[in-house]
Design a protein around this motif. Structure first.
Motif, short mmCIF file in Angstrom:
data_model
loop_
_atom_site.label_atom_id
_atom_site.label_comp_id
_atom_site.label_asym_id
_atom_site.label_seq_id
_atom_site.Cartn_x
_atom_site.Cartn_y
_atom_site.Cartn_z
N SER A 153 -1.60 -82.66 -54.91
CA SER A 153 -2.18 -82.66 -56.20
C SER A 153 -2.37 -81.20 -56.07
O SER A 153 -2.72 -80.47 -55.43
CB SER A 153 -3.56 -83.43 -56.47
OG SER A 153 -3.21 -84.63 -56.11
N ALA A 154 -2.13 -80.64 -57.62
CA ALA A 154 -2.29 -79.36 -57.93
C ALA A 154 -3.88 -79.41 -58.21
O ALA A 154 -4.67 -80.41 -58.45
CB ALA A 154 -1.64 -78.94 -59.17
N LEU A 155 -4.54 -78.24 -58.06
CA LEU A 155 -6.06 -78.06 -58.40
C LEU A 155 -6.20 -78.19 -60.10
O LEU A 155 -5.66 -77.54 -60.61
CB LEU A 155 -6.80 -76.90 -58.17
CG LEU A 155 -6.76 -76.55 -56.39
CD1 LEU A 155 -7.18 -75.14 -56.34
CD2 LEU A 155 -7.65 -77.80 -55.88
N PRO A 156 -7.22 -79.33 -60.43
CA PRO A 156 -7.32 -79.52 -61.63
C PRO A 156 -8.18 -78.20 -62.67
O PRO A 156 -8.94 -77.42 -61.99
CB PRO A 156 -8.19 -80.66 -61.60
CG PRO A 156 -8.94 -80.58 -60.37
CD PRO A 156 -7.98 -80.06 -59.64
N VAL A 157 -7.70 -78.21 -63.64
CA VAL A 157 -8.22 -76.97 -64.62
C VAL A 157 -9.80 -77.44 -64.82
O VAL A 157 -10.64 -76.68 -64.68
CB VAL A 157 -7.52 -76.83 -65.80
CG1 VAL A 157 -8.33 -75.74 -66.66
CG2 VAL A 157 -6.18 -76.19 -65.34
N LYS A 158 -9.92 -78.73 -65.13
CA LYS A 158 -11.20 -79.26 -65.34
C LYS A 158 -11.20 -80.52 -64.94
O LYS A 158 -10.09 -81.43 -65.27
CB LYS A 158 -11.80 -78.92 -66.76
CG LYS A 158 -10.88 -79.65 -67.67
CD LYS A 158 -11.41 -79.15 -69.40
CE LYS A 158 -10.47 -79.86 -70.33
NZ LYS A 158 -10.98 -79.85 -71.55
N GLY A 159 -12.30 -81.06 -64.71
CA GLY A 159 -12.36 -82.67 -64.47
C GLY A 159 -11.68 -83.02 -62.93
O GLY A 159 -11.69 -82.21 -62.03
N SER A 160 -11.66 -84.31 -62.78
CA SER A 160 -11.14 -84.71 -61.51
C SER A 160 -9.43 -84.79 -61.25
O SER A 160 -8.83 -84.44 -62.10
CB SER A 160 -11.60 -86.14 -61.37
OG SER A 160 -10.94 -86.92 -62.10
#
Length: 130
Positions: A47-54
């Motif tokens: 997964s890429a790191l989320p900008v916001k949230g999970s």
């Protein structure tokens, strides 16, 4: 409205298709395996790191036409389930160890698999600690 419905449908699809497996160190990993019986390659996608949230599964549509087995591993650990770079929390490496065990177990079950990593920079981080 249509965009919200599509997003809800995608979440529902992955909720049904994903698997959760408790590894030997007690860490439970969430992943989605898209198998292709015609291929001997296993592509591991982080997964890429989320900008916001999970955290969410990334690159699913991008890699849809790639003819191989695909293992998407969700990095849903840490604060707000936003990820820990597949390493661990509070200075531990327990998530990294669990991910390594999952990949190794899948390769043992399917001895024909050659493993490839989609996110090379994360591979370098993981392999550094293996």
């Amino acid at each position: 409205m249509k965009k919200e419905l599509r997003r809800w449908m995608r979440k529902g699809y992955f909720y049904i298709k994903q698997k959760r497996q408790k590894m030997s160190n007690g860490i439970t990993l969430t992943f989605y395996m898209k198998e292709n019986t015609e291929s001997e390659d296993l592509l591991v996608i982080y997964s890429a790191l989320p900008v916001k949230g999970s955290s969410v599964y990334n690159y699913v549509r991008t890699l849809d036409d790639v003819n191989c087995n695909k293992l998407y591993i969700l990095d849903d650990f840490g604060e707000n389930r936003a990820g820990v770079f597949y390493l661990g929390e509070n200075g531990t490496m327990d998530v990294r160890d669990a991910v390594k065990e999952l990949i190794t177990n899948i390769q043992k079950k399917q001895k024909k698999f050659s493993i490839h990593f989609f996110r090379e920079h994360l591979k370098a981080v993981l392999l550094r600690f293996i």
